[in-house]
Design a protein around this motif. Structure first.
Motif, PDB file in Angstrom:
ATOM      1  N   MET A   1       0.848  -1.195   0.000  1.00  0.00           N
ATOM      2  CA  MET A   1       0.000   0.000   0.000  1.00  0.00           C
ATOM      3  C   MET A   1       0.877   1.236   0.000  1.00  0.00           C
ATOM      4  SD  MET A   1      -2.947  -1.055   2.753  1.00  0.00           S
ATOM      5  CE  MET A   1      -1.780  -1.888   3.832  1.00  0.00           C
ATOM      6  N   SER A   2       0.488   2.226  -0.744  1.00  0.00           N
ATOM      7  CA  SER A   2       1.215   3.487  -0.772  1.00  0.00           C
ATOM      8  C   SER A   2       0.783   4.357   0.394  1.00  0.00           C
ATOM      9  CB  SER A   2       0.942   4.213  -2.091  1.00  0.00           C
ATOM     10  OG  SER A   2       1.387   3.440  -3.187  1.00  0.00           O
ATOM     11  N   PHE A   3       1.677   5.241   0.792  1.00  0.00           N
ATOM     12  CA  PHE A   3       1.397   6.153   1.890  1.00  0.00           C
ATOM     13  C   PHE A   3       0.771   7.445   1.379  1.00  0.00           C
ATOM     14  CE2 PHE A   3       4.117   3.223   3.970  1.00  0.00           C
ATOM     15  CZ  PHE A   3       3.863   3.334   5.325  1.00  0.00           C
ATOM     16  N   ASN A   4      -0.100   8.021   2.192  1.00  0.00           N
ATOM     17  CA  ASN A   4      -0.634   9.340   1.870  1.00  0.00           C
ATOM     18  C   ASN A   4       0.493  10.364   1.942  1.00  0.00           C
ATOM     19  OD1 ASN A   4      -3.493   8.933   1.469  1.00  0.00           O
ATOM     20  ND2 ASN A   4      -3.601   8.379   3.649  1.00  0.00           N
ATOM     21  N   ASP A   5       0.521  11.250   0.957  1.00  0.00           N
ATOM     22  CA  ASP A   5       1.595  12.241   0.916  1.00  0.00           C
ATOM     23  C   ASP A   5       1.653  13.076   2.190  1.00  0.00           C
ATOM     24  OD1 ASP A   5       2.173  11.298  -1.575  1.00  0.00           O
ATOM     25  OD2 ASP A   5       1.398  13.040  -2.674  1.00  0.00           O
ATOM     26  N   GLY A 163       7.518  -7.053  -5.918  1.00  0.00           N
ATOM     27  CA  GLY A 163       8.265  -5.938  -5.360  1.00  0.00           C
ATOM     28  C   GLY A 163       7.364  -4.825  -4.867  1.00  0.00           C
ATOM     29  N   GLY A 164       6.058  -5.077  -4.815  1.00  0.00           N
ATOM     30  CA  GLY A 164       5.115  -4.056  -4.384  1.00  0.00           C
ATOM     31  C   GLY A 164       5.260  -3.717  -2.917  1.00  0.00           C
ATOM     32  N   PRO A 165       4.791  -2.535  -2.521  1.00  0.00           N
ATOM     33  CA  PRO A 165       4.992  -2.093  -1.142  1.00  0.00           C
ATOM     34  C   PRO A 165       4.342  -2.986  -0.098  1.00  0.00           C
ATOM     35  CG  PRO A 165       3.525  -0.584  -2.326  1.00  0.00           C
ATOM     36  CD  PRO A 165       4.146  -1.478  -3.332  1.00  0.00           C
ATOM     37  N   LEU A 166       3.150  -3.546  -0.367  1.00  0.00           N
ATOM     38  CA  LEU A 166       2.510  -4.362   0.656  1.00  0.00           C
ATOM     39  C   LEU A 166       3.239  -5.693   0.848  1.00  0.00           C
ATOM     40  CD1 LEU A 166       0.323  -4.481   2.768  1.00  0.00           C
ATOM     41  CD2 LEU A 166      -1.256  -5.383   1.049  1.00  0.00           C
ATOM     42  N   ALA A 167       3.974  -6.156  -0.165  1.00  0.00           N
ATOM     43  CA  ALA A 167       4.804  -7.346   0.019  1.00  0.00           C
ATOM     44  C   ALA A 167       5.862  -7.067   1.084  1.00  0.00           C
ATOM     45  CB  ALA A 167       5.465  -7.739  -1.299  1.00  0.00           C
ATOM     46  N   TRP A 215      -3.863  -6.562  10.558  1.00  0.00           N
ATOM     47  CA  TRP A 215      -3.425  -5.159  10.411  1.00  0.00           C
ATOM     48  C   TRP A 215      -3.762  -4.647   9.014  1.00  0.00           C
ATOM     49  CZ3 TRP A 215       0.481  -3.800   6.843  1.00  0.00           C
ATOM     50  CH2 TRP A 215       0.762  -2.437   6.809  1.00  0.00           C
ATOM     51  N   THR A 216      -3.543  -5.486   7.991  1.00  0.00           N
ATOM     52  CA  THR A 216      -3.797  -5.057   6.615  1.00  0.00           C
ATOM     53  C   THR A 216      -5.245  -4.624   6.430  1.00  0.00           C
ATOM     54  OG1 THR A 216      -2.076  -6.557   5.781  1.00  0.00           O
ATOM     55  CG2 THR A 216      -3.714  -5.783   4.199  1.00  0.00           C
ATOM     56  N   ARG A 217      -6.174  -5.332   7.060  1.00  0.00           N
ATOM     57  CA  ARG A 217      -7.593  -4.981   6.916  1.00  0.00           C
ATOM     58  C   ARG A 217      -7.872  -3.557   7.389  1.00  0.00           C
ATOM     59  NH1 ARG A 217     -12.643  -7.482   6.522  1.00  0.00           N
ATOM     60  NH2 ARG A 217     -14.325  -6.304   7.528  1.00  0.00           N
ATOM     61  N   TYR A 218      -7.222  -3.164   8.473  1.00  0.00           N
ATOM     62  CA  TYR A 218      -7.507  -1.863   9.077  1.00  0.00           C
ATOM     63  C   TYR A 218      -6.474  -0.787   8.743  1.00  0.00           C
ATOM     64  CZ  TYR A 218     -10.789  -4.579  11.921  1.00  0.00           C
ATOM     65  OH  TYR A 218     -11.811  -5.397  12.341  1.00  0.00           O
ATOM     66  N   ALA A 219      -5.409  -1.171   8.045  1.00  0.00           N
ATOM     67  CA  ALA A 219      -4.284  -0.249   7.869  1.00  0.00           C
ATOM     68  C   ALA A 219      -4.670   1.067   7.207  1.00  0.00           C
ATOM     69  CB  ALA A 219      -3.181  -0.930   7.057  1.00  0.00           C
ATOM     70  N   THR A 220      -5.593   1.017   6.245  1.00  0.00           N
ATOM     71  CA  THR A 220      -5.925   2.246   5.520  1.00  0.00           C
ATOM     72  C   THR A 220      -6.799   3.183   6.339  1.00  0.00           C
ATOM     73  OG1 THR A 220      -7.817   1.172   4.457  1.00  0.00           O
ATOM     74  CG2 THR A 220      -5.713   1.099   3.298  1.00  0.00           C
ATOM     75  N   THR A 221      -7.273   2.713   7.508  1.00  0.00           N
ATOM     76  CA  THR A 221      -8.048   3.596   8.378  1.00  0.00           C
ATOM     77  C   THR A 221      -7.276   3.989   9.629  1.00  0.00           C
ATOM     78  OG1 THR A 221      -9.086   1.730   9.539  1.00  0.00           O
ATOM     79  CG2 THR A 221     -10.211   2.558   7.583  1.00  0.00           C
ATOM     80  N   LEU A 232      -1.971   5.413   5.310  1.00  0.00           N
ATOM     81  CA  LEU A 232      -1.910   4.709   4.032  1.00  0.00           C
ATOM     82  C   LEU A 232      -3.113   4.988   3.150  1.00  0.00           C
ATOM     83  CD1 LEU A 232      -0.655   1.549   5.793  1.00  0.00           C
ATOM     84  CD2 LEU A 232       0.530   2.472   3.801  1.00  0.00           C
ATOM     85  N   GLU A 233      -2.878   4.917   1.852  1.00  0.00           N
ATOM     86  CA  GLU A 233      -3.946   5.091   0.877  1.00  0.00           C
ATOM     87  C   GLU A 233      -4.810   3.827   0.825  1.00  0.00           C
ATOM     88  OE1 GLU A 233      -2.029   6.032  -2.784  1.00  0.00           O
ATOM     89  OE2 GLU A 233      -1.526   8.090  -2.175  1.00  0.00           O
ATOM     90  N   PRO A 234      -6.001   3.910   0.246  1.00  0.00           N
ATOM     91  CA  PRO A 234      -6.882   2.739   0.173  1.00  0.00           C
ATOM     92  C   PRO A 234      -6.212   1.540  -0.471  1.00  0.00           C
ATOM     93  CG  PRO A 234      -8.100   4.721  -0.387  1.00  0.00           C
ATOM     94  CD  PRO A 234      -6.657   5.129  -0.279  1.00  0.00           C
ATOM     95  N   LEU A 235      -6.557   0.362   0.030  1.00  0.00           N
ATOM     96  CA  LEU A 235      -6.022  -0.902  -0.471  1.00  0.00           C
ATOM     97  C   LEU A 235      -6.566  -1.179  -1.865  1.00  0.00           C
ATOM     98  CD1 LEU A 235      -4.431  -3.509   0.590  1.00  0.00           C
ATOM     99  CD2 LEU A 235      -6.692  -4.451   1.021  1.00  0.00           C
ATOM    100  N   THR A 236      -5.710  -1.663  -2.748  1.00  0.00           N
ATOM    101  CA  THR A 236      -6.120  -2.039  -4.098  1.00  0.00           C
ATOM    102  C   THR A 236      -5.987  -3.553  -4.263  1.00  0.00           C
ATOM    103  OG1 THR A 236      -3.908  -1.891  -5.080  1.00  0.00           O
ATOM    104  CG2 THR A 236      -5.196   0.161  -4.932  1.00  0.00           C
TER     105      THR A 236
END
Length: 299
Positions: A1-5, A163-167, A215-221, A232-236
């Motif tokens: 997941m990417s981080f909010n700027d 190589g994605g960030p959530l990996a 943690w992944t389920r709630y990480a974007t909130t 973090l930005e919304p999960l894709t």
């Protein structure tokens, strides 16, 4: 997941011990659960655990925290977390601490925040010395999670993970899962039955995977306490595939087959690719720590 700027990172939650001068000489690693965790990790990554007998602790002197250019002191925003791996570790640690410090107390369990160390080459710990070959690990004796950023490239190039960030964030969350187990009293279950597809060791690792999914389920909130904005930005869908690819890449069966051409379940210490993916996904889908009970029944 990417981080909010706009996310504001707190690098004080991570110690930067890169360039600390190695692990030196001294007494050998002792026994107990700390040494056992290191042995399990060595076995996972296809490294002969006998090399532990040659590792020794640092003599007089201390490792210094890195504070110059390129240090984690520069990790202050979500932008830096998206651009730099060490800053992504910092941001993930910030998010994990914010999540668990709220989630566990709501269930009547205090969350003492662990320490986190970034290192290279070698590091001294209360569980004994370790080199970069050990990979990421958690030491219960000093309640510290240790990460060499170089491992994450290895995860992609040697083990075939995305190589994605959530990996990468999944790996950090997994080690924090061991800290949660230490709090709950389930971590030492690994020592009671150290090998096999239904062993205590495998059950402990799968529970840490489930906690990472939780943690992944709630990480974007999970919000930055300083700004009230999510880290973090919304999960894709791609993010989720990245995490599952990492869980698959570090399955015992996949690593054994790549290393030896055969699979030996009796030697498993962390679980198969299928098990690891399944328990990560279970934590993610349920959002309920009670669904992460890997210690009873078939896993």
């Amino acid at each position: 997941m990417s981080f909010n700027d706009g996310a504001q990172l707190d690098p004080s939650q991570v110690q930067d011990r890169r360039g600390g001068g190695g692990i030196g000489r001294g007494t050998k690693i002792g026994g107990g659960i700390g040494g056992g965790i290191l042995v399990l990790i060595l076995a996972l990554f296809g490294i002969n655990p006998d090399i532990l007998s040659g590792l020794t602790e640092q003599g007089p002197g201390t490792q210094q925290e890195q504070t110059g250019p390129g240090s984690i002191a520069e990790c202050r925003s979500g932008v830096s977390a998206d651009e730099r791996l060490d800053c992504r570790i910092v941001g993930t640690v910030n998010s994990l601490n914010a999540f668990w410090s709220k989630y566990l107390p709501e269930r009547g369990v205090e969350y003492p925040r662990p320490e986190t160390v970034i290192f290279d080459a070698g590091v001294r710990t209360a569980c004994g010395p370790a080199t970069s070959e050990v990979g990421p690990f958690y030491c219960p004796a000093d309640t510290t999670a240790y990460f060499d950023p170089g491992f994450f490239q290895l995860l992609e190039t040697r083990f075939g993970a995305s190589g994605g960030p959530l990996a990468q964030e999944y790996v950090v969350a997994h080690e924090f899962g061991h800290h949660v187990q230490n709090i709950l009293g389930t971590l030492d279950y690994a020592q009671q039955d150290p090998k096999g597809p239904q062993s205590g060791a495998v059950r402990v690792e799968l529970q840490a995977d489930c906690f990472a999914g939780l943690w992944t389920r709630y990480a974007t909130t999970v919000k930055d306490p300083a700004t009230g904005q999510p880290f973090l930005e919304p999960l894709t869908p791609k993010d989720l595939r990245d995490a599952l690819s990492a869980a698959e890449a570090v399955g015992d069966d996949r690593i054994q087959e790549a290393a030896t051409g055969r699979v030996s379940p009796e030697a498993w210490t962390h679980g198969s690719s299928e098990q690891r993916q399944a328990w990560f996904y279970r934590g993610y889908k349920s959002g309920d720590i009670n669904q992460c009970n890997t210690l009873t029944g078939k896993v």
